[in-house]
Design a protein around this motif. Structure first.
Motif, PDB file in Angstrom:
ATOM      1  N   MET A   1       0.839  -1.190   0.000  1.00 41.00           N
ATOM      2  CA  MET A   1       0.000   0.000   0.000  1.00 41.00           C
ATOM      3  C   MET A   1       0.881   1.251   0.000  1.00 41.00           C
ATOM      4  SD  MET A   1      -3.355   0.436   2.340  1.00 41.00           S
ATOM      5  CE  MET A   1      -2.459   0.607   3.862  1.00 41.00           C
ATOM      6  N   PRO A   2       0.515   2.258  -0.757  1.00 41.33           N
ATOM      7  CA  PRO A   2       1.404   3.420  -0.918  1.00 41.33           C
ATOM      8  C   PRO A   2       1.341   4.417   0.235  1.00 41.33           C
ATOM      9  CG  PRO A   2      -0.601   3.739  -2.190  1.00 41.33           C
ATOM     10  CD  PRO A   2      -0.731   2.404  -1.506  1.00 41.33           C
ATOM     11  N   ILE A   3       0.745   4.024   1.337  1.00 41.67           N
ATOM     12  CA  ILE A   3       0.538   5.021   2.381  1.00 41.67           C
ATOM     13  C   ILE A   3       1.682   4.993   3.389  1.00 41.67           C
ATOM     14  CG2 ILE A   3      -0.979   5.652   4.298  1.00 41.67           C
ATOM     15  CD1 ILE A   3      -3.255   4.490   2.647  1.00 41.67           C
ATOM     16  N   ASP A   4       2.269   6.174   3.634  1.00 37.72           N
ATOM     17  CA  ASP A   4       3.358   6.188   4.612  1.00 37.72           C
ATOM     18  C   ASP A   4       2.782   6.443   5.984  1.00 37.72           C
ATOM     19  OD1 ASP A   4       2.766   8.858   4.471  1.00 37.72           O
ATOM     20  OD2 ASP A   4       4.829   9.525   4.678  1.00 37.72           O
ATOM     21  N   LYS A   5       2.435   5.378   6.644  1.00 42.50           N
ATOM     22  CA  LYS A   5       1.937   5.581   7.990  1.00 42.50           C
ATOM     23  C   LYS A   5       2.928   5.024   8.993  1.00 42.50           C
ATOM     24  CE  LYS A   5      -0.830   1.447   8.159  1.00 42.50           C
ATOM     25  NZ  LYS A   5      -2.085   0.826   8.376  1.00 42.50           N
ATOM     26  N   GLU A   6       2.753   5.425  10.221  1.00 44.83           N
ATOM     27  CA  GLU A   6       3.611   4.943  11.295  1.00 44.83           C
ATOM     28  C   GLU A   6       5.092   5.086  10.970  1.00 44.83           C
ATOM     29  OE1 GLU A   6       2.518   1.882  13.656  1.00 44.83           O
ATOM     30  OE2 GLU A   6       0.370   2.189  13.377  1.00 44.83           O
ATOM     31  N   HIS A   7       5.524   6.314  10.891  1.00 45.42           N
ATOM     32  CA  HIS A   7       6.936   6.545  10.621  1.00 45.42           C
ATOM     33  C   HIS A   7       7.779   5.905  11.725  1.00 45.42           C
ATOM     34  CE1 HIS A   7       7.496  10.454  13.109  1.00 45.42           C
ATOM     35  NE2 HIS A   7       6.572   9.703  13.636  1.00 45.42           N
ATOM     36  N   ALA A  94       1.837  13.240   1.300  1.00 47.26           N
ATOM     37  CA  ALA A  94       1.235  12.071   1.960  1.00 47.26           C
ATOM     38  C   ALA A  94      -0.286  12.105   1.809  1.00 47.26           C
ATOM     39  CB  ALA A  94       1.627  12.049   3.435  1.00 47.26           C
ATOM     40  N   TYR A  95      -0.871  13.301   1.949  1.00 50.00           N
ATOM     41  CA  TYR A  95      -2.331  13.404   1.827  1.00 50.00           C
ATOM     42  C   TYR A  95      -2.764  13.036   0.411  1.00 50.00           C
ATOM     43  CZ  TYR A  95      -1.680  16.176   6.107  1.00 50.00           C
ATOM     44  OH  TYR A  95      -1.316  16.608   7.354  1.00 50.00           O
ATOM     45  N   ASN A 100      -5.266   9.242  -3.487  1.00 51.81           N
ATOM     46  CA  ASN A 100      -5.139   8.325  -4.638  1.00 51.81           C
ATOM     47  C   ASN A 100      -5.545   6.911  -4.256  1.00 51.81           C
ATOM     48  OD1 ASN A 100      -4.246  10.387  -6.222  1.00 51.81           O
ATOM     49  ND2 ASN A 100      -2.057   9.888  -5.985  1.00 51.81           N
ATOM     50  N   HIS A 101      -5.097   6.509  -3.107  1.00 49.17           N
ATOM     51  CA  HIS A 101      -5.410   5.165  -2.619  1.00 49.17           C
ATOM     52  C   HIS A 101      -6.923   5.005  -2.427  1.00 49.17           C
ATOM     53  CE1 HIS A 101      -5.275   1.585  -0.098  1.00 49.17           C
ATOM     54  NE2 HIS A 101      -5.968   2.242   0.805  1.00 49.17           N
ATOM     55  N   LEU A 102      -7.545   5.992  -1.780  1.00 51.79           N
ATOM     56  CA  LEU A 102      -8.991   5.906  -1.516  1.00 51.79           C
ATOM     57  C   LEU A 102      -9.771   5.932  -2.834  1.00 51.79           C
ATOM     58  CD1 LEU A 102      -9.218   8.380   1.512  1.00 51.79           C
ATOM     59  CD2 LEU A 102      -9.396   5.877   1.610  1.00 51.79           C
TER      60      LEU A 102
END
Ligand code: GLU
Ligand code: ZN
Length: 305
Positions: A1-7, A94-95, A100-102
């Motif tokens: 998944m392309p989301i950068d979460k939990e750095h 990031a937003y 894009n993902h959603l």
């Protein structure tokens, strides 16, 4: 998944990460001090990490210098945060990725409604653009399609809360003018920063089901929520930047901190009012009992001595 979460944070995942997330639309007023203090005391009493995040995503509503002013106030009040302040204005990429993902997953749709189209619906989006195809040519906002689902959560102060998502309506995550909406940024960053506990004002209670739903779309664990009463003036209005609540004074933080403890239902002893900032905070951390915070939407300023 392309989301950068939990750095990445070095070492083990902390069990408590709280945050205070002001918008720099004006200086810190007494109502926001109460929210900041509640969040700080809850975190520190649990040996948690406490972060400050500047929610500067709405330049037209921002006041030049307000972000700095807010941080200076927090420092003057002894509310020292961990790590670096995260500025949402630095998080646009990031937003965009999350949108894009959603979009790819079909969780959002374009909405071309004008304010006038939405009059008479009591602020609940009636779903006009839900099933329109090819709605993207004109200027549009992006909305999250909410399912027929009941969101239930245990608020540590307000108790068991239930909302049916259709009663709240589909919500905007990117505005027509292109600005990212609060609901998107708050979820993106609560996920990114690994926030485990959100302590904030009661005015955000009814946005919580949207945020829980959006976080679920991002496959993120939902934080624990606690909503502290907002502070109201004699006429019942909430102390807010919109009604020009005055900045909390920088020269005598002790008295305001003492009052904020009272607003949070912590019953500090009168003698504490003449102690130093660090003694007041030390007392607050040692005696913090979240169950003492009033289970109600607001506390009048006049009730505090
Ligand atoms: N930035 C929001 C505000 O100032 C608060 C965000 C939050 O605590 O979730 O109202
Ligand atoms: Zn629409």
């Amino acid at each position: 998944m392309p989301i950068d979460k939990e750095h990445a944070r070095s070492g083990k995942k902390p069990i408590y990460i709280g945050r205070f997330a002001p918008s720099p639309s004006g200086p810190l007023h007494f109502g926001s001090l109460v929210a900041a203090l509640g969040s700080y005391l809850d975190a520190r009493s649990k040996n948690g990490i406490w972060l400050v995040r500047m929610e500067d995503i709405d330049p037209p509503r921002e006041q030049p210098g307000a972000a700095d002013q807010i941080l200076k106030s927090l420092e003057a009040y002894g509310l020292h945060w961990d790590e670096q302040v995260l500025f949402q204005s630095q998080r646009h990429e990031a937003y965009r990725q999350i949108i894009n993902h959603l979009e790819a997953k079909g969780f959002i749709y374009p909405c071309t409604c004008t304010r006038k189209d939405l009059q008479g619906y009591g602020g609940v989006y009636p779903g006009i653009c839900r099933d329109k195809s090819d709605n993207t040519k004109t200027q549009h906002s992006l909305r999250v399609r909410c399912p027929e689902k009941i969101i239930e959560f245990q608020d540590l102060i307000q108790g068991s809360i239930q909302y049916a998502l259709p009663d709240l309506g589909d919500f905007i995550i990117q505005r027509k003018d292109g600005l990212f909406a609060y609901q998107l940024a708050v979820c993106a960053d609560d996920a990114y920063q690994g926030i485990t506990h959100v302590v904030r004002g009661y005015d955000l209670l009814n946005a919580t089901p949207w945020q829980i739903y959006l976080l679920s779309l991002l496959n993120t664990t939902t934080p624990t929520y606690a909503h502290v009463p907002v502070i109201t003036l004699e006429n019942g209005d909430k102390l807010s930047k919109q009604n020009h609540a005055p900045e909390i004074p920088l020269d005598q933080p002790e008295q305001q901190l003492f009052k904020a403890l009272q607003a949070l239902g912590q019953n500090p002893d009168k003698a504490l009012a003449s102690s130093s900032v660090s003694d007041i905070l030390r007392w607050g951390i040692a005696h913090w009992q979240i169950e003492k915070v009033a289970k109600r939407p607001s506390v009048p300023l006049a009730a505090l001595s």
